[in-house]
Design a protein around this motif. Structure first.
Motif, short mmCIF file in Angstrom:
data_model
loop_
_atom_site.label_atom_id
_atom_site.label_comp_id
_atom_site.label_asym_id
_atom_site.label_seq_id
_atom_site.Cartn_x
_atom_site.Cartn_y
_atom_site.Cartn_z
N ALA A 115 0.54 13.47 -6.83
CA ALA A 115 0.48 12.01 -6.71
C ALA A 115 0.85 11.65 -5.28
CB ALA A 115 1.43 11.33 -7.70
N ARG A 116 -0.04 10.85 -4.58
CA ARG A 116 0.17 10.50 -3.18
C ARG A 116 0.03 9.00 -3.02
NH1 ARG A 116 -3.13 13.49 1.50
NH2 ARG A 116 -1.65 15.11 0.90
N ASP A 117 1.02 8.42 -2.23
CA ASP A 117 0.94 6.99 -1.97
C ASP A 117 0.05 6.76 -0.75
OD1 ASP A 117 2.40 7.62 0.29
OD2 ASP A 117 4.31 6.93 -0.54
N GLN A 118 -0.15 5.48 -0.43
CA GLN A 118 -1.04 5.12 0.67
C GLN A 118 -0.28 4.63 1.88
OE1 GLN A 118 -4.04 2.42 -0.68
NE2 GLN A 118 -4.58 3.68 -2.48
N GLY A 119 1.01 4.97 1.96
CA GLY A 119 1.80 4.56 3.09
C GLY A 119 1.47 5.34 4.35
N GLN A 120 2.07 4.89 5.44
CA GLN A 120 1.89 5.52 6.74
C GLN A 120 3.27 5.90 7.28
OE1 GLN A 120 -0.88 6.33 8.17
NE2 GLN A 120 -2.18 5.43 6.57
N ILE A 148 0.83 -1.21 0.00
CA ILE A 148 0.00 0.00 0.00
C ILE A 148 0.86 1.26 0.00
CG2 ILE A 148 -1.93 -1.14 1.15
CD1 ILE A 148 -1.01 0.14 3.75
N ASN A 149 2.11 1.14 0.40
CA ASN A 149 3.00 2.30 0.36
C ASN A 149 3.37 2.66 -1.08
OD1 ASN A 149 3.04 2.42 3.15
ND2 ASN A 149 4.80 1.03 3.31
N GLY A 150 3.20 1.73 -2.05
CA GLY A 150 3.50 2.00 -3.46
C GLY A 150 2.26 2.26 -4.29
N GLN A 151 1.07 2.18 -3.77
CA GLN A 151 -0.16 2.47 -4.49
C GLN A 151 -0.41 3.98 -4.48
OE1 GLN A 151 -3.31 0.18 -2.80
NE2 GLN A 151 -2.34 -1.81 -3.18
N LEU A 152 -0.55 4.55 -5.76
CA LEU A 152 -0.63 6.01 -5.91
C LEU A 152 -2.07 6.45 -6.21
CD1 LEU A 152 2.57 6.68 -8.03
CD2 LEU A 152 2.31 6.65 -5.55
N ASP A 153 -2.38 7.63 -5.72
CA ASP A 153 -3.64 8.31 -6.03
C ASP A 153 -3.30 9.69 -6.57
OD1 ASP A 153 -5.23 6.22 -5.19
OD2 ASP A 153 -5.36 6.95 -3.12
#
Length: 1746
Positions: free
Chosen positions: A1128-1133, A1079-1084
């Motif tokens: 572009a934003r990833d889903q990491g924490q 999820i840290n590499g999935q971009l929005d």
């Protein structure tokens, strides 16, 4: 300047022409004026009149103005100087936005002729705006792993100014980690970027606050700042943290479901998912809390989802957990307490402990009716209950302590007014809004005999005809008594007057049960006209009460008496001889029959009639006067005549009597018409009348003298009456008076208290006493004194002592307090103080106690005896929460009735109190007791879940704390949770916090770095004695972190886009990469913060694929360039993001049609407008650019107009002359086309009206009008109608007709005819006479309303037509009769009748003829055409001496008119002579004696003198009686005899109160038990011998004249004076007033209410008055009565009642020796003139021949 131009033109005419051509053709460019923005109103811009070469003097006439609505708001032209001025301040930024140049095109319009001038105003920018950032705080999140050199775009500032005044630079506050890099875009704008120069360390500093400053290039420069907040993102090594460890909120118990209670905020310094906190209830939260409250997992909003009830539980306390979204997740706990606020949702409850069903109406105020207890489960002010009842009820509420009330009487009760009460008791709390409960208490009022019977009327009038039958019902007297039962049973009795000679019981009988009054014998009106008596109504109460009513009985007269003949008198069965002289003529008075009727009214009206006579034609009898006269001359040899005269009354049926007269002829030496006044010997009637007058005079003198002496002696002896005189002239007189209705009986004691202001303060009648004590001193006005009557011996009054009997009855206006009632008030206060015990009892008992456990001894604590508990009715009242206790009547102890669970009863409340009510019935009391429930340790601590998992990041710092769930224990105090323990381990320790409310909160503390291994521990807690405990398991998981941000291929991308691109067109597809996994590499993808809202509406960005599509219309005219910021934003924490900019260029297309704008238009246009005049100004525009914006304008052909262009401005000019009569309007179509491909067009259609000019004069349809009118036609007749027309319109075609001033017969023509100015109708103004006017020539004019007006004239000839409206008129009149000799032969001309006729033509042709009205129509002939009158034959001897010839003259008109001419002819043969005239002879009667007149005058004078003297003395005595002042009191009252006191039992007080509330007078009447006479003495003075008394005050006492009009007051005083009672006169409705009685007008002053005449004596007096009036009535000129023909009867009987209904008493006046009767001055009713007194009228003699 104009002079200089003229001189320059004269020198260089060619250059001038070239200059004018350039200027008028707008070849030299436009004028431009610069002006700074925000210039004030009135700022000079430029002189347009000077620049446009306009004459300043004609600016106002030509109305130079700025065209366009928008420009008119900002600019105006000064018409005096031609200067262009600022009208309103101009904001350049609002007008032109961010455009570099701000040019405002202006158009100036002038009229007469219509011209347009153009100029431009450049709005110069002023540095009036400082740079401004969209947000004052800019947030930027940077991971602590971000490398140095990384750039972060910042939001740029905005400046409304342009050019050098725009933003020129950015500055950043100094720091060691960041620098500022500014990039310049292609459009010249600057974009700031934040550059990371040094690695971040979140553990050292988690955020940075920098100041970003934007500076513009103005002078002086302006700047704007924004706070740049840089947050350093870390890995999830921090747990969420609440702002406080415990929260406490308050909420209304009535809060609706869904209401937000609190929004919890837990902060987590981590970024991204690690900072996303979710909220939830802790594991040990009970289900009842979860059912009532809802906690949103992301927002932390705590909402209400179930109903709250403060009465069940007043607070809730639970734990809330906050968990972040990091990996691993971290959490923290807080304690939340929700306190419920009481809402007024429970209405008060009313409990009636005891109540009385029936209460006597004599109950004293303060009597307890009911005990009331109210309860309200609410608390605070919501539980404060107030009780009220309606204000109009005689009850009140009293409260001893909270929520306990007693209902008592507040005033006297009256069962008769209201027999029962529905007392609505309303309990209201003090909440907002207040709630209330109502309860009705029914109370019946029992009766007490406090109301005497009352009659419906104070007096009754009964009318009964005489000769009634004994036993007839006269009336029914009904009395009512509002009491009930025996108190309302009424019996009736007859009260006999003591001073009446006739007993009422001898005439009537009274039914004691029904009150019906019956006649015991027959009434005779002639003996008794009225009867008055009193009836008493008494009830059967104890004591009985009574009242009386006065009944007045009037006897109505019936016709039961026949008339009686007074004159002539004859013995029964004998005849009345009457002598007549021989040879009397007609109308001679034989005698006068006089009769009277004892009846009254119509029954007494008599009429006379001749019943029998040998020859009825010889005599006539007057119907109403009774005069017997001769009807014809009486022959000398007439034998004696026996005449029977019948006298009949007017009753129904009528009664009659008769008298017989014997009329015989006797020789007498007197003249034919005798006059008794010539005789010196008096007649028998005259001597009797004189005797009656003398006797009456002597009797009146004697009676007057005796009355005067008696009245004077009584007044002089008035000092012996019972009088007490007080200071200031206050006098009290004791007189006897009647008892008045409406007051209860008294026992003989009268107590009067005088106030300080003279009026009596109060009066007390009551008590028994056996003597009177003389007054030691005169009482003051504030003293109380008592007047006492004693049955044994009279004594003086003595002051009232306080020991007066309590049974005294007080009557008055104000009653002072008495000692006898004070003990009741003291007892009531003592009872209340003893009954309502101040304070409450409190006991305590442990929960779960067995039933029967003793709580406390209530009877002992209250001081009650055990033996009295049963009789007192000791019991428990209502309890709020069940029956937990019982009360023993044997010992008075309070014991537990059932087991009590404190936790279910009071919850977690530290104090648990139960209220208990203890009630005693006799007397009614209420005691409140409170019982406290003590807690036991009967519950163990417990966790909500047996096992819990905790996820902790491997990067968690040492010392990090992780909250744990708290354990719950229902017990309170020392029995609740006291400590926590944790199982031994190497990484964690347990820390316990103590909250403000004393609760313990456990936390897990990290002591050693984690290595992603899992460890399990346990903790427990306990408390209480013996201690109880509970346990739970904890599972810990270690998680990883995110440390890489996404990156684009290029930071700036540029693309092109055509205008009007369809929606959905793909603009660009973004592509960014992130080396992280999972999820840290999935971009929005999303728009950046710098992207404007307009761009977001035009373009759409797919968050998954990064595709940008067109969403809205792309319009080049709106914007030719767009800039899109993408992120572009990833889903990491924490989440990491990258940025780029997309620049979009838009290409133009011909998509806008041109617009034609009307600047000015002259509409309508005068038809006289010259060719080349400008009538319209137009502007054209096209929003497109380049050739797409080039526009041309064309006009429709075949119109007298043309278009003149000038750039994008056009003028509409006239090209041909205009004629409205030919064409009234034009439709002009303008076509505008641009140069685009394909070209676009626009149309504008204008309707141009041509206004009229008065260029056409009106014209008549005829040059000559002829009208005919017959003479004598009425004014307003229509003669004719003239008509004219005008081709113009409006006012120019509005025509007005008038008469042109010319004279007709010296008068204006308008006085003969009138023309309607609107429609031309001609009317006649007057009636025309052909004989005066035959023809008129009139000039009629017409004028339009144009300017200037035009007119025309025409002629009107009016001819008058003749009508036959004049009859022939004789041309001469004969002043005297024409004489004609009898010897004239036939055909002799007697005379000639000439006549003329004013008419003309046939109407004037005349013809003559002889009318048959002539004396001898055959004697004369008339010529038909000449009018000659000739004899037709010879005159004869028997022809009349006087001849009348009537000649008819007739014209030839249709219809014909005629007139007559009368010719008087006298046939002569001898001269006429007149006979000598007769003479009138008069006789004068001799004087007769005036003895009778003197006697009448003397009698009247003595009567009047006696009446005046008696009235004066009576008034003086009564006034002294009313004044009540003076020494000795001689004028206060009169002496009277008093009966013995042994025979009197009761007294009756009577009070009369004046309008101001003071006592007017008071009477106390003592009624004797029998009819004997007794003597009494008053108690004021020892020398006084009066006892029965009446207190009189000098307040408002009526004068005797006024008292005489009041029957009650008159009777009271007449009885007091001991005058003999006189029977009241009968009903006087039928009697004559003074004005209605016979006699001379106003000659008598008799009593108007008496009957007249009512006996023989009155009849004789009537005759005397008639004789006294004989002297003035002898000639028949005297008048009788008050009115002509009515005798004043219409005043009583109405206007319809005249003398036709009443016998004429004036005819009853008989004058001996004369045949005249008295008549009214207006004549007799039959309209004949009255007869003469001493002779006959003169007669005219006829002419006789000699």
């Amino acid at each position: 300047m104009l002079r200089e131009v003229r001189s320059w033109v004269e020198i260089c005419p060619g250059a001038t022409l070239l200059f004018l051509c350039c200027y008028l053709g707008y070849v030299c460019g436009q004028i431009r004026y610069p002006v700074p923005e925000e210039s004030q109103e009135g700022t000079f811009v430029g002189n347009v009149a000077q620049d446009f070469l306009l004459d300043t003097e004609s600016l106002s006439a030509r109305r130079l103005q700025v065209a366009g609505e928008v420009n008119q708001r900002h600019f105006r032209v000064d018409l005096d100087s031609g200067a262009l001025l600022i009208k309103n301040p101009i904001d350049r930024e609002a007008l032109c936005g961010l455009s570099a140049n701000c040019i405002v095109p202006l158009e100036f319009v002038t009229e007469g002729p219509l011209e347009m001038y153009r100029a431009e105003v450049e709005i110069v920018d002023v540095n009036d705006h400082a740079p401004r950032f969209p947000r004052q705080q800019l947030d930027l999140e940077i991971g602590e792993a971000a490398p140095p050199g990384q750039r972060f775009p910042l939001e740029k500032a905005q400046d409304a100014d342009v050019g050098s005044n725009s933003i020129s630079s950015y500055r950043l506050s100094s720091n060691e980690h960041f620098a500022l890099d500014v990039k310049k875009r292609s459009d010249g704008s600057l974009v700031p970027e934040l550059l990371l120069e040094k690695p971040l360390d979140r553990e050292k500093q988690s955020d940075y606050r920098l100041v970003l400053t934007a500076v513009d290039g103005g002078n002086p420069p302006r700047s704007g700042t924004a706070e740049l907040r840089v947050s350093v993102l870390d890995v999830n090594d921090n747990a969420p943290a609440f702002q406080q460890s415990s929260y406490r909120i308050s909420v209304l118990e009535s809060a609706p479901a869904g209401m937000l209670l609190i929004q919890l905020n837990a902060s987590d310094p981590d970024l991204g998912p690690s900072g996303n906190v979710t909220f939830s209830f802790s594991g040990h939260t009970p289900d009842r809390v979860r059912n009532l409250f809802s906690l949103h997992p992301t927002t932390g909003k705590l909402t209400l989802q179930g109903p709250l009830d403060f009465e069940n539980e007043n607070y809730y306390e639970f734990d809330v957990r906050a968990r972040d979204g990091g990996s691993p997740a971290m959490e923290q706990h807080c304690s939340l307490r929700v306190d419920l606020l009481d809402v007024n949702d429970n209405a008060p409850h009313i409990t009636v402990t005891s109540e009385l069903g029936t209460l006597p109406e004599s109950a004293e105020p303060g009597t307890v009716v009911a005990l009331i207890s109210v309860q309200d489960p609410d608390s605070g002010s919501n539980g404060d209950v107030s009780l009220r009842i309606p204000d109009h009820l005689p009850f009140a509420l009293k409260s001893a302590f909270r929520n306990q009330f007693s209902l008592v009487t507040a005033g006297p009760l009256d069962r008769e007014a209201k027999s029962s009460y529905d007392i609505m008791v309303t309990a209201s709390d003090a909440g907002n809004p207040p709630l209330s409960t109502q309860r009705t208490i029914f109370l019946n009022i029992s009766d007490v005999n406090d109301n005497p019977p009352s009659f419906f009327q104070r007096s009754h009038e009964v009318f009964v005809p005489e000769n009634n039958r004994p036993g007839d019902l006269l009336c029914s007297l009904a009395a009512s008594d509002p009491d009930s039962g025996l108190n309302s049973l009424i019996s009736y009795s007859l009260l006999e007057p003591r001073n009446r000679d006739v007993s009422a019981s001898s005439f009537i009988s009274l039914n004691p049960q029904t009150g019906a009054v019956h006649a015991t014998r027959s009434f005779d009106y002639e003996q008794t006209q009225t009867l008055q008596f009193e009836v008493q109504a008494r009830d059967r109460g104890n004591p009985p009460l009574s009242s009386t009513v006065t009944v007045r009985l009037f006897v109505l007269d019936l016709n039961d008496n026949a008339p009686a003949v007074l004159r002539p008198r004859a013995r029964p069965g004998s005849l009345c001889p009457q002598a007549l002289p021989p040879s009397v003529g007609a109308g001679h008075l034989v005698t006068k029959v006089t009769a009277v009727d004892l009846d009254s009214g119509y029954n007494a009206w008599v009429s006379y009639q001749l019943l029998e006579a040998p020859d009825p034609s010889l005599f006539a009898v007057s119907r109403y006067a009774g005069e017997v006269r001769t009807a014809v001359p009486i022959p000398a040899d007439l034998p004696p005549q026996k005449l029977v005269i019948v006298v009949k009354d007017s009753g129904t049926p009528p009664l009659s009597t008769s008298v017989t007269l014997l009329v015989s002829l006797e020789e007498d030496a007197h003249p034919v018409v005798p006059d008794l006044r010539e005789s010196s010997a008096p007649r028998e009637g005259e001597s009797r009348l004189t005797l009656y007058l003398a006797v009456s005079l002597v009797a009146i003198c004697f009676v007057s003298f005796g009355s005067f002496v008696a009245l004077l002696s009584k007044c002089l002896r008035g000092a012996a009456c019972g009088v007490t005189c007080f200071p200031a002239g206050t006098c009290a007189c004791l007189t006897r008076s009647r008892r008045r209705e409406g007051l209860p009986p008294s026992n003989g004691i009268l107590r009067i208290q005088l106030g300080s202001d003279d009026p009596i303060k109060f009066v007390d009648v009551g008590g028994h006493s056996h003597g009177c004590t003389p007054l030691a001193s005169a009482p003051t006005r504030s003293d109380s004194f008592m007047m006492v009557k004693s049955p044994s011996a009279p004594m003086a009054g003595e002051p009232v002592r306080p020991s007066c009997p309590p049974s005294d009855l007080l009557y008055g206006l104000e009653i002072p307090p008495q000692l006898a009632g004070k003990w009741q008030v003291l007892c009531m206060l003592s009872l209340c103080c003893w009954g309502w015990v101040s304070g409450q009892l409190r006991y305590s008992v442990v929960e779960e106690s067995e039933p029967g456990t003793l709580v406390g001894n209530v009877a002992q604590d209250l001081g009650l005896k055990v033996t009295d508990l049963m009789s007192r009715g000791l019991r428990l009242g209502s309890e709020e929460k069940g029956h937990y206790f019982s009360l023993s009547l044997m010992s008075g102890g309070l014991a537990v009735n059932q087991k009590i669970d404190r936790e279910s009863l009071c919850g977690a409340s530290t104090s648990c109190l139960l209220p208990v009510q203890v009630v005693t019935e006799h007397p009614l009391e209420l005691i409140r007791v409170e019982v406290e429930i003590l807690d036991l340790n009967d519950n163990s601590p417990s966790f909500a879940i047996p096992e819990r998992e905790i996820r902790i990041s491997e990067s968690a710092a040492l010392g990090a704390r992780f909250p744990l769930d708290s354990a719950q224990d229902p017990d309170v105090g020392t029995n609740t949770v006291s400590f926590y323990t944790l199982s031994p381990n190497n990484h964690f320790s347990l820390n316990v916090k103590t909250l403000k409310d004393g609760k313990l909160f456990p936390e897990l503390v990290l002591e050693q770095q984690l290595d992603r291994k899992t460890s399990v521990g346990a903790h427990c807690c306990g408390g209480g004695v013996p201690a109880r405990s509970g346990t739970t398991l904890i599972a810990i998981t270690v998680l990883d972190i995110n440390d890489n941000a996404p990156a684009f291929q290029s930071s700036v991308l540029r693309v092109g886009l055509a205008e009007n691109a369809p929606r959905g067109t793909l603009l660009l597809r973004l592509n960014a990469t992130d080396p992280d996994e999972g999820i840290n590499g999935q971009l929005d993808y999303s728009f950046g913060d710098h992207t404007s809202e307009a761009v977001r509406n035009l373009f759409g960005l797919d968050p998954s694929s990064g595709s940008i599509h067109v969403l809205g219309p792309i319009d080049f005219e709106e914007s030719s360039f767009y800039e899109i910021h993408a992120r572009a934003r990833d889903q990491g924490q924490p989440a990491m993001e990258g940025h780029c900019v997309i620049q979009v260029d838009v290409g133009d297309a011909n998509d806008n049609a041109p617009e034609v704008l009307l600047a000015s238009l002259v509409n309508p246009v005068l038809e006289s407008t010259p060719v080349g005049t400008v009538v319209g100004l137009f502007n054209v525009r096209d929003r497109d650019s380049g050739r797409n914006g080039e526009v041309s304008l064309d006009i429709s052909p075949d119109l007298p107009f043309q278009i003149k262009p000038s750039e994008n401005h056009y003028s509409l000019l006239t090209s041909q002359p205009l004629d409205r009569e030919a064409t009234s309007h034009y439709i002009i179509e303008l076509l505008a086309s641009d140069a685009g491909s394909p070209p676009l067009h626009a149309h504008l259609t204008i309707r141009l009206n041509i206004s009229d000019v008065n260029d056409n004069a009106p014209s008549f349809t005829q040059q000559l009008y002829t009208a005919y009118i017959a003479e004598n036609r009425p004014p307003g007749s229509l003669l004719c109608t003239v008509a004219a027309s005008d081709p113009d319109t409006g006012d120019n075609a509005r025509l007005t007709y008038s008469i042109i001033g010319n004279q007709i017969q010296g008068a204006p023509a308008s006085s003969f005819v009138y023309v309607n100015p609107e429609d031309g109708r001609v009317f006649a103004q007057r009636t025309f006479d052909y004989e005066l006017l035959q023809m008129m020539q009139i000039v009629v004019g017409v004028r339009d309303a144009g300017s200037p007006p035009l007119h025309a004239n025409t002629s009107l000839h009016v001819f008058v037509l003749d009508q036959n409206d004049n009859a022939p008129l004789p041309g001469w009149e004969l002043p005297a009769p024409q004489r004609l000799p009898r010897s004239a032969p036939p055909g002799s001309l007697v005379t000639k009748v000439t006549a003329v006729d004013a008419d003309a033509g046939h109407n004037a042709w005349l013809s003559y003829s002889l009318l048959p009205q002539s004396t001898a129509p055959g004697l004369f002939l008339v010529s038909a055409h000449t009018g000659e009158v000739r004899t037709a034959r010879a005159l004869l001897e028997d022809d009349s001496d006087t001849q009348q010839v009537v000649v008819l003259v007739r014209d030839n008109g249709d219809p014909s008119l005629s007139s007559t001419a009368t010719v008087l002819l006298v046939l002569e043969d001898e001269d006429p002579e007149e006979t000598p005239k007769s003479s009138d002879f008069f006789t004068h009667p001799p004087e007769r004696s005036d003895l009778t007149l003197y006697l009448i005058v003397a009698l009247a004078a003595i009567s009047l003198l006696s009446l005046v003297t008696f009235t004066f003395l009576s008034a003086k005595c009564l006034r002294g009686h009313a004044d009540g002042g003076g020494v000795g009191g001689g004028r206060c009252c009169q002496r009277q005899d008093s009966p013995s006191r042994d025979y009197y039992k009761q007294s009756s007080p009577n009070l009369q109160v004046s309008s101001d509330g003071t006592l007017k007078y008071m009477e106390v009447t003592l009624r004797p038990a029998d009819s004997q006479s007794h003597c009494y003495r008053t108690c004021f003075s020892p020398a006084s011998d009066g006892s029965d008394f009446t207190f009189l005050r000098p307040l408002g006492v009526q004068q005797p004249s006024a008292l005489a009009l009041e029957p009650d007051a008159f009777r009271s005083r007449s009885n007091t004076l001991r005058e003999p009672s006189q029977q009241a006169p009968p009903n006087t409705d039928w009697r004559f007033s003074q004005a209605q009685r016979p006699g001379t007008s106003g000659s008598q002053n008799g009593d108007e209410t008496g009957t007249w005449p009512n006996n023989q004596f009155d009849t004789e007096m009537l005759q005397a008055m008639i004789l006294a009036s004989a002297s003035e009535a002898a000639d028949g000129s005297s008048t009788l009565g008050a009115g002509a023909g009515t005798m004043g009867l219409s005043a009583r009987y109405g206007p319809q009642f005249t003398l036709q209904h009443v016998p004429d008493y004036r005819q009853n006046v008989y004058i001996p020796g004369s045949n005249a009767t008295l008549t009214n001055a207006a004549g007799k009713r039959d309209g004949k003139a009255p007869a003469g007194g001493n002779g006959n009228k003169k007669k005219s003699g006829k002419k006789e021949k000699k």
